[in-house]
Design a protein around this motif. Sequence first.
Motif, short mmCIF file in Angstrom:
data_model
loop_
_atom_site.label_atom_id
_atom_site.label_comp_id
_atom_site.label_asym_id
_atom_site.label_seq_id
_atom_site.Cartn_x
_atom_site.Cartn_y
_atom_site.Cartn_z
N CYS A 44 0.78 -1.25 0.00
CA CYS A 44 0.20 0.11 -0.06
C CYS A 44 0.86 1.31 -0.01
N CYS A 95 -4.74 -0.87 -0.89
CA CYS A 95 -4.46 -2.30 -0.19
C CYS A 95 -4.46 -3.36 -1.47
N HIS A 153 -3.26 1.29 5.25
CA HIS A 153 -3.20 1.90 4.15
C HIS A 153 -3.63 3.48 4.21
#
Length: 191
Positions: A56, A62, A105
């Motif tokens: 990420c 992600c 993320h």
Amino acid sequence: MRSVMNILALQGSPRTNGNTAALQSALLDVLAAHHTVYHFHVARLALSPCQSCYRCQRQQTCPTNDDMHLLYPHLAQCDMVILASPIYFYGVTAQLKSVIDRCQHLWLNPLPQRHDRTGVLVLTAGAPDQHGQGARITTDACRIFFSCLGAPLAHTLVATNTDRYPVTQQPDALKAAALLGELLLTKARPN
Ligand SMILES: Cc1cc2nc3c(=O)[nH]c(=O)nc-3n(C[C@H](O)[C@H](O)[C@H](O)COP(=O)(O)O)c2cc1C
């Protein structure tokens, strides 16, 4: 007149109609009359825990392809996040912890600052938790998640002793949830 808020409500108990669902519903019933509520029962989503791949960091999203990608747009755009969980060993459920960890993320790729988002935490505990320790430890652990979203934790609603008295048999807890709903309505963004 107030503008309509988009509220993201995540219910983290594996039980669909348990204590946490009852307490969160009492709050959402008030808010849903005026705002748009996007409600997810997290245990019903297909969610993997964070794999710590750090892809990420490069890809800005992600790479794990699962239902978390249903939540990311809501997490980015909602005006209010309401996280609900039973306390499990002084923390949230594993299902909800997966959601929180998958927001690494957003930690690495911060959302644009908005300054007008609110975080709310709803907790239930089987034990009386007379000194509030379970709720305090769980709340502190969740605080960083809310700040990562740019939705600082403003309120924690707690119902304890549910192993003896289910939330549906705790009128004071249900009333506190409804009152919190009313309070949040008064804080909604003006047009
Ligand atoms: C795995 C597990 C761990 C738990 N840990 C705690 C705890 O640390 N403290 C507590 O007061 N209750 C604990 N409980 C009780 C739940 O928090 C309580 O029953 C809760 O109200 C359940 O909510 P639900 O009906 O929405 O699932 C635990 C329950 C389970 C299943």
